[in-house]
Design a protein around this motif. Sequence first.
Motif, PDB file in Angstrom:
ATOM      1  N   LEU A 167      35.466  25.302  36.145  1.00  0.00           N
ATOM      2  CA  LEU A 167      34.296  26.057  35.703  1.00  0.00           C
ATOM      3  C   LEU A 167      33.941  27.164  36.695  1.00  0.00           C
ATOM      4  O   LEU A 167      33.614  28.286  36.302  1.00  0.00           O
ATOM      5  CB  LEU A 167      33.108  25.119  35.518  1.00  0.00           C
ATOM      6  N   GLY A 171      35.166  29.669  34.409  1.00  0.00           N
ATOM      7  CA  GLY A 171      34.177  29.340  33.391  1.00  0.00           C
ATOM      8  C   GLY A 171      33.739  30.521  32.550  1.00  0.00           C
ATOM      9  O   GLY A 171      33.298  30.343  31.412  1.00  0.00           O
ATOM     10  N   SER A 177      35.989  27.517  29.137  1.00  0.00           N
ATOM     11  CA  SER A 177      34.707  26.827  28.931  1.00  0.00           C
ATOM     12  C   SER A 177      34.702  26.071  27.605  1.00  0.00           C
ATOM     13  O   SER A 177      34.179  24.951  27.517  1.00  0.00           O
ATOM     14  CB  SER A 177      33.546  27.824  28.989  1.00  0.00           C
ATOM     15  N   LEU A 194      27.904  23.853  31.589  1.00  0.00           N
ATOM     16  CA  LEU A 194      28.522  24.438  30.406  1.00  0.00           C
ATOM     17  C   LEU A 194      27.516  25.082  29.465  1.00  0.00           C
ATOM     18  O   LEU A 194      27.850  26.005  28.728  1.00  0.00           O
ATOM     19  CB  LEU A 194      29.279  23.354  29.625  1.00  0.00           C
ATOM     20  N   LEU A 197      27.308  28.735  29.194  1.00  0.00           N
ATOM     21  CA  LEU A 197      28.586  29.434  29.121  1.00  0.00           C
ATOM     22  C   LEU A 197      29.177  29.468  27.727  1.00  0.00           C
ATOM     23  O   LEU A 197      29.990  30.339  27.416  1.00  0.00           O
ATOM     24  CB  LEU A 197      29.597  28.771  30.075  1.00  0.00           C
TER      25      LEU A 197
END
Length: 396
Positions: A167, A171, A177, A194, A197
Amino acid sequence: MTMAAQHLSARDVERLLADRSPDVRIDTLEKVFEELESGGLSPREAEIAQGILERFALDVEERVREALARQIAQSPLLTRELAETLANDLAEIALPVLRHAEVLDDRFLVRVIEQKDAAKQIAISQRRRISEVVAEALVDSANVKAIVTLLRNEGAEIAEATLNKALTRYGDLPPVSEAIAERPLLPMPVVERLLHLVSEELREGLAERHRISPVVLRQLVGRAREAATLPLLKPVAGRAHDLSLFVGHLLTSNRLTASLMFRGLCAGELAFFLEAVAARCRIGSEAARQLVLEGGALGLRRIFEQARLPIALLPPFQSALAVIRACRFDDEELDPGEAEDARRELQIAVLARVFEDCSDTEEPQVDELLMQLFDQTPAAAMDEAMDRAGMPFAPV
């Protein structure tokens, strides 16, 4: 008549290997392999046939070696020595063995990954089972296609630290991601990173799969957004006008929060913190500087009241500012190189003081602020700060 009925001999082996036609040798290879798999050979015949396969693995013709690799890659007849010989060959020959051969151990696979052959790295990322050690080596390879393939491989065991590394480095690339987001089991810290993203659709899927309520989801998205905001300060930190515009944008979009201001303060971004105080209190930059650096505890309380910040958060801000005042830190008076070193030293000193003063708090808002800070601060800086604070483990 089968090979077994002919009773393979050393003379047969020499005759077969002496034939210079690739097609004939490939045909012979297939017949020998079939006889071995059938189990109808005597121990002596099986030993001779295995020797033929090993000789074919060193054949001068790539076509012959490639045919052997395809034939034997998933067979129980494949020994570790033969597998390693084929895996060290050209990519076209090695790929089926690297993808399927279970006799290859982690140490060997990591060595192959470190050879930086992109095609071989991708083949390894497709294996039915991948250990944490091999997964980490693949992420370290910087081969994005191999990394995405690994992340989409449900048979891959990937440690939380390796997911975080993927990440951190990649990411911002949607394939990476999204591949992480679609893994069935994820640690909650990875889920939190996450959330800002991925697309809204994937975000909702993550929330549903990990049973995150809408309220908590909004909090986590905001937290992740704040963590992503701080790096954006670097390009504008030395330009007062640009920094003022940036802080103004954060204010009008309701993103100039107490937690973001505290993150900035603990990261040594004093200019940002002063500009944030000026914007939230609707006062001039010089007045904000005097209140922060010379106003003491009363000045900080006045800032909180005027800026409508939670009074419960005064203690960690007071601890952070006490260090800044004692260090007489002012990044505007330093050249860029000195400012960077001073900022890191300040960050560690501030973190140590904040955790020393506030880690045993019973105030939920302070506890949450410290946990956010711990989650988003680089590990090296946090470890050094905790050592200085005399804390043997993470605050909980």
